[in-house]
Design an enzyme around this catalytic site. Structure first.
Site, short mmCIF file in Angstrom:
data_model
loop_
_atom_site.label_atom_id
_atom_site.label_comp_id
_atom_site.label_asym_id
_atom_site.label_seq_id
_atom_site.Cartn_x
_atom_site.Cartn_y
_atom_site.Cartn_z
N VAL A 65 0.81 -1.22 0.00
CA VAL A 65 0.00 0.00 0.00
C VAL A 65 0.85 1.28 0.00
O VAL A 65 0.30 2.37 -0.14
CB VAL A 65 -1.01 0.04 1.17
CG1 VAL A 65 -2.04 -1.07 1.03
CG2 VAL A 65 -0.32 -0.02 2.53
N ASN A 91 -7.52 -1.53 5.82
CA ASN A 91 -7.21 -2.32 7.02
C ASN A 91 -5.70 -2.53 7.20
O ASN A 91 -5.23 -2.69 8.32
CB ASN A 91 -7.92 -3.67 6.93
CG ASN A 91 -7.35 -4.69 7.90
OD1 ASN A 91 -7.70 -4.71 9.07
ND2 ASN A 91 -6.45 -5.54 7.41
N SER A 143 -7.05 2.91 15.58
CA SER A 143 -6.74 2.02 16.71
C SER A 143 -7.19 2.71 17.98
O SER A 143 -7.31 3.95 18.01
CB SER A 143 -5.23 1.78 16.78
OG SER A 143 -4.91 1.15 18.01
N TYR A 156 3.31 4.22 16.45
CA TYR A 156 2.05 3.58 16.07
C TYR A 156 0.86 4.49 16.43
O TYR A 156 -0.01 4.75 15.58
CB TYR A 156 1.93 2.24 16.80
CG TYR A 156 0.65 1.50 16.49
CD1 TYR A 156 0.44 0.91 15.25
CD2 TYR A 156 -0.36 1.39 17.45
CE1 TYR A 156 -0.73 0.22 14.96
CE2 TYR A 156 -1.53 0.70 17.17
CZ TYR A 156 -1.71 0.13 15.93
OH TYR A 156 -2.88 -0.55 15.66
N LYS A 160 -1.81 6.28 13.92
CA LYS A 160 -3.25 5.98 13.94
C LYS A 160 -4.07 7.24 14.25
O LYS A 160 -5.20 7.38 13.79
CB LYS A 160 -3.54 4.86 14.95
CG LYS A 160 -3.00 3.51 14.49
CD LYS A 160 -3.64 3.04 13.17
CE LYS A 160 -3.27 1.64 12.79
NZ LYS A 160 -3.96 1.16 11.59
N1 LIG Z 1 -5.68 -6.57 16.38
C1 LIG Z 1 -5.98 -5.52 17.13
O1 LIG Z 1 -6.34 -5.65 18.30
C2 LIG Z 1 -5.93 -4.13 16.55
C3 LIG Z 1 -6.09 -3.05 17.42
C4 LIG Z 1 -6.06 -1.77 16.91
C5 LIG Z 1 -5.89 -1.56 15.55
N2 LIG Z 1 -5.73 -2.62 14.72
C6 LIG Z 1 -5.55 -2.35 13.30
O2 LIG Z 1 -6.32 -3.24 12.51
C7 LIG Z 1 -5.61 -3.53 11.31
C8 LIG Z 1 -5.43 -5.04 11.16
O3 LIG Z 1 -4.70 -5.51 12.27
P1 LIG Z 1 -4.41 -7.06 12.52
O4 LIG Z 1 -4.28 -7.21 13.98
O5 LIG Z 1 -5.37 -7.91 11.78
O6 LIG Z 1 -2.94 -7.17 11.87
P2 LIG Z 1 -2.18 -8.42 11.17
O7 LIG Z 1 -0.73 -8.14 11.35
O8 LIG Z 1 -2.73 -9.72 11.66
O9 LIG Z 1 -2.56 -8.26 9.63
C9 LIG Z 1 -2.11 -7.14 8.88
C10 LIG Z 1 -2.18 -7.48 7.41
O10 LIG Z 1 -1.71 -6.32 6.67
C11 LIG Z 1 -0.78 -6.76 5.68
N3 LIG Z 1 0.17 -5.71 5.36
C12 LIG Z 1 1.16 -5.23 6.16
N4 LIG Z 1 1.86 -4.29 5.52
C13 LIG Z 1 1.29 -4.15 4.28
C14 LIG Z 1 1.57 -3.34 3.17
N5 LIG Z 1 2.59 -2.47 3.18
N6 LIG Z 1 0.78 -3.44 2.08
C15 LIG Z 1 -0.24 -4.34 2.06
N7 LIG Z 1 -0.55 -5.14 3.09
C16 LIG Z 1 0.22 -5.05 4.19
C17 LIG Z 1 -0.10 -7.97 6.31
O11 LIG Z 1 0.53 -8.80 5.32
C18 LIG Z 1 -1.26 -8.66 7.01
O12 LIG Z 1 -1.96 -9.53 6.16
C19 LIG Z 1 -4.28 -2.77 11.39
O13 LIG Z 1 -4.40 -1.54 10.72
C20 LIG Z 1 -4.11 -2.55 12.87
O14 LIG Z 1 -3.31 -1.43 13.17
C21 LIG Z 1 -5.74 -3.91 15.19
#
Ligand SMILES: NC(=O)c1ccc[n+]([C@@H]2O[C@H](COP(=O)([O-])OP(=O)(O)OC[C@H]3O[C@@H](n4cnc5c(N)ncnc54)[C@H](O)[C@@H]3O)[C@@H](O)[C@H]2O)c1
Length: 264
Positions: A65, A91, A143, A156, A160
């Protein structure tokens, strides 16, 4: 309540793992044509198999991205193929820990390039199509760290927060075309991003003690919110940050309620 998304076209980024994978599968189950982007080709191949089992049209693209040219190429391809883009879910995201005194420029840049610049690039690319349609739904992953950061999360949390304020600014610009832009703030959903459920029990309890609902979030909780925000039922919601964190720090010490209830 009727959340009908059938026949719409959605682009979702970061679909290889975690929440994004669940979002794309949930949209597909709702009859949406899904366009799934991830940096990791191997994860896209296994996702393709799962989406084929769900049924409906779906296409995957390897995409970082941070690469604006690649994003524009994909959006043009999707427009030529399906003639519309109704939903964009930004996402894709990465974490990046470190106290400011020790934080490396690399970690800072990674967080801002993927989390913020990636979101800006995809939004910019789909806008001409959504404006042409006079309708669109942009849904960006912020987040809980954008609301209250944790120590060591400056890169981070800063990124966000930027996603949140970017989303509000964007919402302000695109209202005349009936396009909405919203961000959501997931709380604690165990994924490969955070490895919450792999930590020792004392550490898990410390984290759970911050949650009013005192349980981990599920990927489906986030996917269901995304479906709602994508639907016509959410037509009057824009420029907002939706807290979906099980009431993380809704009160100062959520654990107290569990002690009073004799539940601990
Ligand atoms: N899991 C949580 O509790 C939580 C909390 C707050 C925010 N978030 C946000 O939700 C989103 C998803 O989080 P998650 O926990 O599922 O993360 P994850 O690490 O399990 O999945 C992230 C996905 O993004 C892809 N990715 C990373 N860099 C990329 C790039 N440059 N281009 C394209 N794809 C890319 C990865 O390959 C992966 O498939 C994120 O933005 C994260 O910051 C998650």
């Amino acid at each position: 309540m009727d959340i009908t998304l059938t026949g719409q076209v959605a682009i979702v980024t970061g679909v290889g793992q975690g929440i994004g994978r669940e979002i794309v599968k949930t949209l597909a189950a709702e009859g949406v044509t899904t366009v799934a982007l991830d940096i990791n080709e191997g994860d896209l191949a296994s996702l393709d198999k799962e989406l084929s089992e769900i049924g409906g049209e779906h296409v995957q693209y390897v995409c970082d991205v941070r690469d604006g040219a690649r994003i524009r190429e994909i959006v043009a391809d999707v427009d030529a193929r399906f003639g519309r883009i109704d939903i964009l879910v930004n996402n894709a995201g990465v974490g990046g820990d470190g106290l400011v005194s020790e934080l490396s420029e690399d970690v800072w840049d990674l967080c801002f390039d993927i989390n913020v610049k990636g979101t800006y690039l995809t939004c910019q690319a789909v806008l001409p199509i959504m404006k042409r349609q006079r309708r669109g739904r942009i849904i960006n992953a912020a987040s809980f760290a954008a609301i209250v950061p944790i120590v060591g999360s400056a890169a981070y949390a800063g990124s966000k927060s930027a996603v949140n304020q970017f989303t509000r600014a964007l919402a302000g610009e695109v209202g005349p075309w009936n396009i909405t832009a919203n961000a959501y703030a997931p709380g604690m959903v165990p994924t490969t991003l955070n490895h919450f459920t792999e930590r020792d029990q004392a550490e898990q309890d410390r984290l759970l003690d911050t949650l009013t609902l005192r349980s981990w979030g599920e990927k489906a909780d986030i996917a269901n919110l995304v479906c709602f925000l994508a639907s016509d039922q959410a037509r009057y919601i824009t420029g907002t940050l939706i807290d979906i964190s099980g009431g993380k720090l809704a009160t100062q010490v959520p654990r107290l309620a569990y002690e009073h209830a004799g539940a601990l």
